[in-house]
Design a protein around this motif. Structure first.
Motif, PDB file in Angstrom:
ATOM      1  N   GLY A  11      -5.145  -1.879   3.775  1.00 47.69           N
ATOM      2  CA  GLY A  11      -5.081  -0.561   3.159  1.00 47.69           C
ATOM      3  C   GLY A  11      -5.607   0.563   4.028  1.00 47.69           C
ATOM      4  N   ASP A  39       1.418  -0.664   3.164  1.00 49.52           N
ATOM      5  CA  ASP A  39       1.763  -0.191   1.823  1.00 49.52           C
ATOM      6  C   ASP A  39       3.234  -0.441   1.483  1.00 49.52           C
ATOM      7  OD1 ASP A  39       2.661   1.597   3.711  1.00 49.52           O
ATOM      8  OD2 ASP A  39       2.033   3.396   2.622  1.00 49.52           O
ATOM      9  N   ARG A 141      -4.545   3.738   2.361  1.00 47.73           N
ATOM     10  CA  ARG A 141      -3.288   3.539   1.641  1.00 47.73           C
ATOM     11  C   ARG A 141      -3.398   2.303   0.765  1.00 47.73           C
ATOM     12  NH1 ARG A 141       0.659   2.655   6.349  1.00 47.73           N
ATOM     13  NH2 ARG A 141      -1.222   1.690   7.174  1.00 47.73           N
ATOM     14  N   PRO A 142      -2.587   2.224  -0.290  1.00 47.42           N
ATOM     15  CA  PRO A 142      -2.601   1.008  -1.107  1.00 47.42           C
ATOM     16  C   PRO A 142      -2.164  -0.186  -0.261  1.00 47.42           C
ATOM     17  CG  PRO A 142      -1.422   2.794  -2.232  1.00 47.42           C
ATOM     18  CD  PRO A 142      -1.645   3.248  -0.819  1.00 47.42           C
ATOM     19  N   GLN A 143      -2.868  -1.285  -0.400  1.00 50.97           N
ATOM     20  CA  GLN A 143      -2.498  -2.497   0.313  1.00 50.97           C
ATOM     21  C   GLN A 143      -1.535  -3.314  -0.542  1.00 50.97           C
ATOM     22  OE1 GLN A 143      -3.141  -3.910   3.480  1.00 50.97           O
ATOM     23  NE2 GLN A 143      -1.599  -5.341   2.690  1.00 50.97           N
ATOM     24  N   SER A 144      -0.299  -3.435  -0.101  1.00 46.50           N
ATOM     25  CA  SER A 144       0.670  -4.256  -0.821  1.00 46.50           C
ATOM     26  C   SER A 144       0.282  -5.734  -0.724  1.00 46.50           C
ATOM     27  CB  SER A 144       2.074  -4.063  -0.251  1.00 46.50           C
ATOM     28  OG  SER A 144       2.964  -4.992  -0.824  1.00 46.50           O
TER      29      SER A 144
END
Length: 219
Positions: A11, A39, A141-144
């Motif tokens: 992230g 992300d 950032r959002p971690q996928s």
């Protein structure tokens, strides 16, 4: 002069390394610190490695440095470009074919005593200057996790010199835990520095000193 390929953690973005990059470049070294597609639900570890390999380009004899989750990407890069050394900082240390989501159980993470920190800054950035920590959170950032259950495409640990550097005040990966995992998985006694999980922001000069010393050792 050495070339360092710097791989951020979950992230995060390549900006995480900007202070270390400035230190290393001031000393005459070359650096790359790409943003991984962390992300992107369609991207997994192979695509993370693709981003690093593209950033390295035709540079030779690179020192690959992986932070935290970057420890899963770093050895994949070593199989694809000429590498002098692999350095893992406050890392996850994968076993061949291991999925990121399986790492915690397989390393008995939950058996290690650790504090409970619900706040991102308290867990990751406790020793980072407040304004810098806030900027790091803003840039994150959002971690996928869409593909983190896939087995890592790592058949064996790369045959390059490997260093593990842990942080004595790391709240995410306690030092005793990382000492054990490094010993069990790599047969390595890690080097240690003071500080929390994100030394590139809290101790960039000290971290750059360590990386430069590794570069000298690698020749």
């Amino acid at each position: 002069m050495a070339t360092f390929a710097l791989i951020h953690g979950a992230g995060d973005v390549g900006w995480y390394w900007h202070l270390v990059e400035a230190e290393l470049r001031a000393r005459g070294h070359d650096t790359v610190a790409p943003d991984l597609p962390c992300d992107d639900d369609t991207a997994g570890l192979p695509e993370y490695a693709d981003a690093v390999v593209a950033a390295i380009g035709d540079r030779a004899d690179t020192i690959v440095v992986g932070q935290s989750l970057g420890g899963f990407t770093a050895p994949l890069v070593c199989d694809r470009v000429p590498v002098k050394m692999l350095v893992l900082v406050a890392p996850m240390i994968p076993a061949p074919g291991e999925a990121v989501t399986g790492y915690w159980a397989r390393t008995a993470y939950d058996q290690e005593p650790s504090g409970k920190y619900d706040d991102t800054i308290a867990l990751f950035y406790q020793d980072v200057p407040p304004e810098l920590a806030a900027e790091a959170v803003k840039r994150g950032r959002p971690q996928s996790e869409a593909r983190l259950g896939e087995p890592a495409p790592l058949s064996a640990w790369p045959s390059v010199p490997t260093k593990v550097l842990i942080c004595r005040d790391d709240r995410l990966f306690p030092p005793a835990y990382l000492r054990r995992v490094a010993r069990e998985r790599l047969g390595i006694v890690p080097d240690e520095i003071d500080g929390g999980h994100t030394p590139a922001l809290s101790r960039p000069r000290e971290l750059a000193d360590r990386l430069e010393a590794y570069a000298r050792e690698a020749g």
